[in-house]
Design a protein around this motif. Structure first.
Motif, mmCIF file in Angstrom:
data_model
loop_
_atom_site.group_PDB
_atom_site.id
_atom_site.type_symbol
_atom_site.label_atom_id
_atom_site.label_comp_id
_atom_site.label_asym_id
_atom_site.label_seq_id
_atom_site.Cartn_x
_atom_site.Cartn_y
_atom_site.Cartn_z
ATOM 1 N N ASP A 33 0.885 -1.167 0.000
ATOM 2 C CA ASP A 33 0.000 0.000 0.000
ATOM 3 C C ASP A 33 0.924 1.219 0.000
ATOM 4 O OD1 ASP A 33 -1.903 1.948 0.409
ATOM 5 O OD2 ASP A 33 -2.768 1.016 2.195
ATOM 6 N N THR A 68 1.585 5.285 -1.363
ATOM 7 C CA THR A 68 1.043 6.525 -1.912
ATOM 8 C C THR A 68 2.086 7.102 -2.854
ATOM 9 O OG1 THR A 68 -0.251 6.909 0.088
ATOM 10 C CG2 THR A 68 0.104 8.803 -1.370
ATOM 11 N N ARG A 77 -1.440 9.724 -4.818
ATOM 12 C CA ARG A 77 -2.473 8.721 -5.113
ATOM 13 C C ARG A 77 -2.094 7.394 -4.467
ATOM 14 N NH1 ARG A 77 -3.832 5.953 -10.885
ATOM 15 N NH2 ARG A 77 -5.371 4.519 -10.066
ATOM 16 N N ARG A 78 -3.057 6.767 -3.837
ATOM 17 C CA ARG A 78 -2.814 5.510 -3.136
ATOM 18 C C ARG A 78 -2.924 4.337 -4.102
ATOM 19 N NH1 ARG A 78 -5.963 3.921 2.405
ATOM 20 N NH2 ARG A 78 -4.587 2.217 2.998
ATOM 21 N N TYR A 79 -1.920 3.465 -4.054
ATOM 22 C CA TYR A 79 -1.900 2.244 -4.869
ATOM 23 C C TYR A 79 -1.828 1.051 -3.922
ATOM 24 C CZ TYR A 79 -0.791 5.102 -8.959
ATOM 25 O OH TYR A 79 -0.823 6.015 -9.977
ATOM 26 N N ARG A 80 -2.807 0.170 -4.016
ATOM 27 C CA ARG A 80 -2.809 -1.068 -3.239
ATOM 28 C C ARG A 80 -2.702 -2.229 -4.212
ATOM 29 N NH1 ARG A 80 -7.920 0.055 0.536
ATOM 30 N NH2 ARG A 80 -7.613 2.270 0.297
ATOM 31 N N ASP A 81 -1.673 -3.028 -4.035
ATOM 32 C CA ASP A 81 -1.426 -4.155 -4.925
ATOM 33 C C ASP A 81 -0.853 -5.311 -4.136
ATOM 34 O OD1 ASP A 81 -1.832 -3.026 -7.727
ATOM 35 O OD2 ASP A 81 -0.378 -1.583 -6.940
ATOM 36 N N HIS A 129 7.690 -1.899 -9.897
ATOM 37 C CA HIS A 129 6.316 -1.721 -9.424
ATOM 38 C C HIS A 129 5.730 -0.409 -9.949
ATOM 39 C CE1 HIS A 129 2.792 -1.908 -6.884
ATOM 40 N NE2 HIS A 129 3.125 -0.769 -6.295
ATOM 41 N N LEU A 130 6.508 0.665 -9.868
ATOM 42 C CA LEU A 130 6.032 1.966 -10.349
ATOM 43 C C LEU A 130 5.721 1.912 -11.839
ATOM 44 C CD1 LEU A 130 8.531 4.271 -8.447
ATOM 45 C CD2 LEU A 130 6.068 4.076 -8.015
ATOM 46 N N ASN A 145 2.989 -1.682 -12.411
ATOM 47 C CA ASN A 145 1.709 -1.739 -11.692
ATOM 48 C C ASN A 145 1.042 -0.381 -11.544
ATOM 49 O OD1 ASN A 145 2.245 -4.455 -11.424
ATOM 50 N ND2 ASN A 145 2.949 -4.306 -9.329
ATOM 51 N N CYS A 146 1.851 0.669 -11.456
ATOM 52 C CA CYS A 146 1.286 2.013 -11.295
ATOM 53 C C CYS A 146 1.196 2.760 -12.631
ATOM 54 C CB CYS A 146 2.117 2.825 -10.305
ATOM 55 S SG CYS A 146 2.249 2.078 -8.664
#
Length: 162
Positions: free
Chosen positions: A7, A9, A13-17, A28-29, A32-33
């Protein structure tokens, strides 16, 4: 494959993966983001192209695991500009002083310079060069980048909000 929850931010913006434990923050950035401004150059922490701000500190995102950033704030180059797209003082100075050429290293420099000027608003040339020693550029010869840091410092001193 064992995945762990993260989790983070990113740029407000919050990203939960869920990610595999071995996934780097840079991957990941990007994957996934969807934030591809964080470039991967060497993937060994030597070039600085993947520099992001983790809790305000400049770090090499290729050396940080995504799970290590769980619960933390990350700022990428996409988060440096104002929400309306206005360039930050650092970004504007990089453009004005020809501190970029091919642009590959630019995101890492922009985030590193942002942190440098936050911590040292009036650096000497030597402090600038030392502060950016972990970022490599193969195109500019660095003088344009040093000039950009000075210009950004002047702009920020004149308008601290910028």
């Amino acid at each position: 494959m064992h995945e762990l929850p993260v989790d983070i931010t990113v740029n407000g913006r919050r990203y939960r993966d869920s990610v595999e434990a071995r996934v780097t923050l840079a991957d990941h950035l990007r994957e996934n983001c969807g934030l591809t401004g964080t470039h991967l150059g060497c993937e060994h922490g030597a070039c600085g192209a993947c520099t992001v701000l983790l809790e305000g500190q400049a770090v090499r995102a290729c050396l940080v695991l995504a799970v290590q950033a769980d619960g933390q704030d990350v700022t990428t180059v996409e988060g440096i500009a104002d929400a309306d797209g206005t360039l930050s003082a650092v970004q504007a100075a990089m453009r004005e002083c020809h501190g970029l050429q091919c642009g590959f290293c630019t995101p890492g420099f922009v985030t590193s310079i942002t942190a440098l000027l936050r911590d040292n608003p009036d650096p000497t040339d030597q402090e600038i060069r030392e502060g950016l020693s972990g970022n490599f550029c193969r195109c500019t010869g660095y003088q344009g980048i040093v000039n950009a840091v000075k210009r950004a410092a002047e702009s920020l001193a004149a308008d601290p909000v910028g």
